[in-house]
Design a protein around this motif. Structure first.
Motif, PDB file in Angstrom:
ATOM      1  N   UNK A 113      26.597  70.464  -3.001  1.00  0.00           N
ATOM      2  CA  UNK A 113      25.383  71.283  -3.004  1.00  0.00           C
ATOM      3  C   UNK A 113      25.611  72.573  -2.202  1.00  0.00           C
ATOM      4  N   UNK A 114      26.432  73.468  -2.732  1.00  0.00           N
ATOM      5  CA  UNK A 114      26.650  74.738  -2.033  1.00  0.00           C
ATOM      6  C   UNK A 114      25.339  75.496  -1.886  1.00  0.00           C
ATOM      7  N   UNK A 115      25.184  76.142  -0.754  1.00  0.00           N
ATOM      8  CA  UNK A 115      23.982  76.916  -0.504  1.00  0.00           C
ATOM      9  C   UNK A 115      24.366  78.325  -0.071  1.00  0.00           C
ATOM     10  N   UNK A 116      23.389  79.202  -0.061  1.00  0.00           N
ATOM     11  CA  UNK A 116      23.682  80.551   0.401  1.00  0.00           C
ATOM     12  C   UNK A 116      22.469  81.109   1.135  1.00  0.00           C
ATOM     13  N   UNK A 117      22.756  82.068   1.999  1.00  0.00           N
ATOM     14  CA  UNK A 117      21.711  82.756   2.750  1.00  0.00           C
ATOM     15  C   UNK A 117      21.938  84.250   2.585  1.00  0.00           C
ATOM     16  N   UNK A 118      20.934  84.977   2.129  1.00  0.00           N
ATOM     17  CA  UNK A 118      21.051  86.422   1.980  1.00  0.00           C
ATOM     18  C   UNK A 118      21.002  87.065   3.360  1.00  0.00           C
ATOM     19  N   UNK A 119      21.988  87.877   3.671  1.00  0.00           N
ATOM     20  CA  UNK A 119      22.107  88.469   4.999  1.00  0.00           C
ATOM     21  C   UNK A 119      21.205  89.699   5.113  1.00  0.00           C
ATOM     22  N   UNK A 120      20.437  89.748   6.190  1.00  0.00           N
ATOM     23  CA  UNK A 120      19.544  90.882   6.413  1.00  0.00           C
ATOM     24  C   UNK A 120      19.985  91.674   7.641  1.00  0.00           C
ATOM     25  N   UNK A 121      19.236  92.706   7.959  1.00  0.00           N
ATOM     26  CA  UNK A 121      19.604  93.594   9.060  1.00  0.00           C
ATOM     27  C   UNK A 121      19.608  92.871  10.401  1.00  0.00           C
ATOM     28  N   UNK A 122      18.675  91.934  10.574  1.00  0.00           N
ATOM     29  CA  UNK A 122      18.632  91.176  11.831  1.00  0.00           C
ATOM     30  C   UNK A 122      19.904  90.358  12.009  1.00  0.00           C
ATOM     31  N   UNK A 123      20.382  89.736  10.920  1.00  0.00           N
ATOM     32  CA  UNK A 123      21.623  88.971  10.989  1.00  0.00           C
ATOM     33  C   UNK A 123      22.796  89.866  11.388  1.00  0.00           C
ATOM     34  N   UNK A 124      22.854  91.052  10.813  1.00  0.00           N
ATOM     35  CA  UNK A 124      23.946  91.985  11.114  1.00  0.00           C
ATOM     36  C   UNK A 124      23.968  92.341  12.597  1.00  0.00           C
ATOM     37  N   UNK A 125      22.798  92.629  13.142  1.00  0.00           N
ATOM     38  CA  UNK A 125      22.712  92.994  14.559  1.00  0.00           C
ATOM     39  C   UNK A 125      23.009  91.789  15.445  1.00  0.00           C
ATOM     40  N   UNK A 126      22.442  90.631  15.112  1.00  0.00           N
ATOM     41  CA  UNK A 126      22.618  89.432  15.944  1.00  0.00           C
ATOM     42  C   UNK A 126      24.071  89.010  16.017  1.00  0.00           C
TER      43      UNK A 126
ATOM     44  N   UNK B  34      31.360  82.925 -21.232  1.00  0.00           N
ATOM     45  CA  UNK B  34      30.606  82.806 -19.988  1.00  0.00           C
ATOM     46  C   UNK B  34      31.467  83.339 -18.860  1.00  0.00           C
ATOM     47  N   UNK B  35      30.915  84.235 -18.063  1.00  0.00           N
ATOM     48  CA  UNK B  35      31.611  84.757 -16.900  1.00  0.00           C
ATOM     49  C   UNK B  35      30.917  84.315 -15.626  1.00  0.00           C
ATOM     50  N   UNK B  36      31.667  83.680 -14.724  1.00  0.00           N
ATOM     51  CA  UNK B  36      31.095  83.195 -13.468  1.00  0.00           C
ATOM     52  C   UNK B  36      32.238  82.930 -12.494  1.00  0.00           C
ATOM     53  N   UNK B  37      31.935  82.326 -11.356  1.00  0.00           N
ATOM     54  CA  UNK B  37      32.988  81.919 -10.434  1.00  0.00           C
ATOM     55  C   UNK B  37      33.206  80.408 -10.548  1.00  0.00           C
ATOM     56  N   UNK B  38      34.256  79.866  -9.924  1.00  0.00           N
ATOM     57  CA  UNK B  38      34.537  78.436 -10.083  1.00  0.00           C
ATOM     58  C   UNK B  38      33.383  77.524  -9.655  1.00  0.00           C
ATOM     59  N   UNK B  39      32.570  77.980  -8.692  1.00  0.00           N
ATOM     60  CA  UNK B  39      31.461  77.151  -8.210  1.00  0.00           C
ATOM     61  C   UNK B  39      30.202  77.304  -9.065  1.00  0.00           C
ATOM     62  N   UNK B  40      30.182  78.326  -9.913  1.00  0.00           N
ATOM     63  CA  UNK B  40      28.987  78.651 -10.718  1.00  0.00           C
ATOM     64  C   UNK B  40      27.785  78.944  -9.838  1.00  0.00           C
TER      65      UNK B  40
END
Length: 219
Positions: free
Chosen positions: A56-69, A117-123
């Motif tokens: 169950x791969x997950x992802x988190x979109x990085x925001x400006x606060x993450x960049x600074x922290x 179909x074009x994607x990455x190995x994890x889809x």
């Protein structure tokens, strides 16, 4: 620092840079504080991939606060995301092979024209293949045709030989699928894109009128 995966794991700068990638999104679906750049009518953003659970791969979109922290500079995250995307790689495969890979059942090809179909190995977030022209170039050279590309979601794109399809019909299909099948948060675009072998460029298709079957490039 913890980046909203709803657990107590901590992501250091080094860990974040080792797991960051590019992903494409509908700009209307992102918050204003997300670090992003325009790509055609979409936006490219940075995402932190999480593989703690390999099923169950997950992802988190990085925001400006993450960049600074995390004290990450823009050039650092750009270089890391590009390198990680290249390391993971992408794939373009016939539609029937993609379905067989998921279902484990051999699927005969009965489509009126080839579909890929074009994607990455994890889809996961594999539509970012559009940012890496070499994969499109290889397919175009293989089939000796320009490409008509339809984003089926943020996770993958569908690719057709341009000479065998009517772009107006593909746009109609994309819009219908986005309305009825794709989850709102996974919708990428209602547009269709054209890859030209001669110029090695991808652009958004523009129809001259609703009944037109030809498309022009928006540079």
């Amino acid at each position: 620092m913890t980046l909203d995966f709803n657990d107590d794991r901590t992501y250091t700068k080094d860990v974040a840079l080792k797991n960051v990638r590019y992903a494409l999104f509908d700009p209307k679906k992102l918050r204003d504080d997300v670090v992003s750049a325009e790509f055609l009518d979409m936006v490219a953003a940075f995402v932190l991939m999480d593989h703690f659970d390999p099923n169950r791969p997950r992802y988190k979109i990085i925001d400006a606060v993450d960049m600074v922290s995390l004290d990450i500079k823009l050039n650092e995250i750009m270089d890391a995301a590009n390198e990680n995307c290249k390391k993971v790689g992408y794939r373009i495969m016939p539609m029937e092979d993609a379905i067989s890979e998921i279902t484990g059942i051999a699927i005969p090809s009965d489509a009126p024209y080839p579909m890929y179909v074009g994607t990455n190995p994890e889809r996961i977030l594999g539509a970012s293949i559009l940012m890496y022209e070499t994969y499109l170039e290889d397919l175009a050279a293989q089939i000796e045709d320009d490409l008509c590309i339809a984003p089926s979601s943020i996770h993958e794109v569908l690719i057709f030989p341009l000479s065998l399809v009517q772009p107006s019909k593909i746009i109609e299909i994309v819009r219908d699928v986005n309305r009825t099948v794709v989850l709102p948060q996974e919708k990428l675009s209602d547009s269709v894109y054209i890859y030209r072998r001669g110029t090695h460029a991808i652009s958004q298709a523009t129809l001259k009128n609703p009944d037109d079957s030809t498309c022009e490039q928006n540079d």
